[in-house]
Design an enzyme around this catalytic site. Structure first.
Site, PDB file in Angstrom:
ATOM      1  N   GLY A  91      -5.505 -38.132 -23.095  1.00  0.00           N
ATOM      2  CA  GLY A  91      -5.484 -39.418 -22.414  1.00  0.00           C
ATOM      3  C   GLY A  91      -4.117 -39.870 -21.991  1.00  0.00           C
ATOM      4  CD  GLU A  95      -1.688  -8.276  -1.189  1.00  0.00           C
ATOM      5  OE1 GLU A  95      -0.450  -8.332  -1.221  1.00  0.00           O
ATOM      6  OE2 GLU A  95      -2.418  -8.868  -2.030  1.00  0.00           O
ATOM      7  CG  LEU A 142      -1.281 -35.373 -24.191  1.00  0.00           C
ATOM      8  CD1 LEU A 142      -0.183 -34.911 -25.133  1.00  0.00           C
ATOM      9  CD2 LEU A 142      -2.533 -34.512 -24.346  1.00  0.00           C
ATOM     10  NE  ARG A 176     -20.890 -28.732 -20.288  1.00  0.00           N
ATOM     11  CZ  ARG A 176     -19.770 -29.348 -20.648  1.00  0.00           C
ATOM     12  NH1 ARG A 176     -18.896 -28.728 -21.433  1.00  0.00           N
ATOM     13  NH2 ARG A 176     -19.498 -30.572 -20.231  1.00  0.00           N
ATOM     14  CD1 TRP A 217     -21.797 -38.939 -16.278  1.00  0.00           C
ATOM     15  CD2 TRP A 217     -19.858 -38.012 -16.856  1.00  0.00           C
ATOM     16  NE1 TRP A 217     -22.062 -37.985 -17.220  1.00  0.00           N
ATOM     17  CE2 TRP A 217     -20.883 -37.390 -17.594  1.00  0.00           C
ATOM     18  CE3 TRP A 217     -18.537 -37.607 -17.030  1.00  0.00           C
ATOM     19  CZ2 TRP A 217     -20.620 -36.381 -18.523  1.00  0.00           C
ATOM     20  CZ3 TRP A 217     -18.293 -36.605 -17.953  1.00  0.00           C
ATOM     21  CH2 TRP A 217     -19.320 -35.992 -18.681  1.00  0.00           C
TER      22      TRP A 217
END
Length: 363
Positions: A297, A46, A300, A207, A170
């Site tokens: 990982g 709102e 867990l 970051r 990555w």
């Protein structure tokens, strides 16, 4: 009202599995402003829509909102803001169309009462079933005695979270990684298991985007984390919590606390290397953490599924194939014995981030 037909879709934005409030402001039957509650702790829908209308010089007479406006002062981005119901009254809104009433019984229909007491016409229950479906996770979260858990991982097309060597940087591209930092900024804590902390040596900070820093949490029953790890070295700068066994060496535990790490002692379950996650997560909630991003990982995450402690999943799938029978996967453990017993996601959404595909949903 024809504009109300699109009401339910206001609460669904992007792939991040977060049930959001949406608001449309109308003037003489035409939409003049829009707003949505982007993340927990952010500005309410709102307020965003009213600011947009003010910037445009519009004077809306009707508000169409997916969820009942709040009736109490709220903390937004670290600041206290007036109730959204009062903001609508002050803006001169004459009519409010509402999808779902507030699922929190402490506040249910109090916003509506404020609006009606100010002489505003209120129509609630519009597309209620569709809106209630959006806020089912919110209703579930209200009943939990632990934080809301969002498990996120990046994997290759063949379901691997690292190469057979353990190297993982990555898997996903820069756009997906930026989204991860946005998720961290929207959560109270970010959690990993000990082996992920050991192998990846992550920073677990926000970051590349603006936002608050979450508490960094490691499930480390025996306090095996290295003193020279990124997490321990920066513990005096960024809050770092270690969940360890009650039976862990007190000398080791005290040493870590001297380095700035908060060690929380938790009872074990099924041996010294497995904490009682039910007790662990309840303690995190008691300490004020309401939403946690779990970044692995596989061991867990498997334990969390076993404890029925996974609420949302967000997987980034990269168009890469690494192979390897021994390469790690997002969810380890024994798994489910039959396909019919697989954990099923609902309200599934998909979105492209560069070359990667994000798939998200609720458990």
């Amino acid at each position: 009202m024809r504009q109300a037909i699109a009401l339910a879709d206001l609460g669904r934005f992007e792939v991040e599995p977060n049930p959001r409030v949406g608001c449309l402001l109308l003037q003489d039957g035409e939409i003049v402003a829009r707003g949505h509650h982007e993340f927990f702790g952010g500005r309410h829908a709102e307020a965003v829509a009213l600011d947009e209308a003010k910037t445009k010089g519009k004077k809306p007479d009707t508000a169409v909102i997916t969820l009942e406006p709040c009736s109490t002062q709220k903390g937004v981005d670290g600041k206290k803001t007036p109730p959204c119901a009062q903001a609508l009254i002050s803006a001169g809104i004459k009519r409010v169309v509402i999808g779902s009433t507030d699922p929190d019984m402490r506040h249910r229909r109090k916003g509506i009462a404020l609006l009606e007491a100010a002489g505003i016409e209120v129509m609630d229950g519009v597309l209620a079933m569709a809106c209630d479906e959006i806020y089912a996770p919110f209703k579930k979260a209200l009943s939990l005695d632990r934080p809301w858990m969002l498990c996120k991982w990046a994997m290759t097309l063949d379901g691997k979270t690292a190469a057979p060597t353990g190297e993982a940087r990555w898997i996903s591209g820069p756009q997906a990684r930026k989204k991860t930092h946005e998720l961290r900024a929207h959560c109270d804590g970010v959690m990993v298991g000990f082996r992920t902390a050991q192998i990846d040596d992550p920073e677990l900070t926000v970051r590349h985007v603006e936002g608050k820093q979450p508490v960094r949490i490691v499930i480390d029953p025996l306090c095996e984390i290295d003193d020279d790890s990124n997490l321990v070295r920066t513990a005096r700068v960024q809050p770092t919590w270690l969940l360890a066994s009650e039976d862990v060496d007190p000398v080791r535990s005290g040493h870590l606390q001297d380095l700035g790490v908060l060690v929380l002692h938790i009872p074990t379950a099924e041996g010294p290397r497995r904490l009682h996650l039910g007790r662990a997560f309840k303690e995190l909630r008691r300490r004020g953490l309401r939403r946690i991003l779990v970044e692995g990982g596989g061991g867990l995450v498997a334990q969390m599924f076993a404890w029925n402690a996974v609420d949302q999943v967000l997987a980034f799938v990269a168009p890469k194939i690494i192979g390897g029978a021994g390469a790690p996967t997002p969810v380890g453990g024994d798994g489910r014995p039959f396909m019919a017993e697989a954990w099923q996601l609902y309200d599934v959404r998909m979105q492209q981030y560069g070359d990667d595909m994000a798939i998200a949903g609720f458990i």
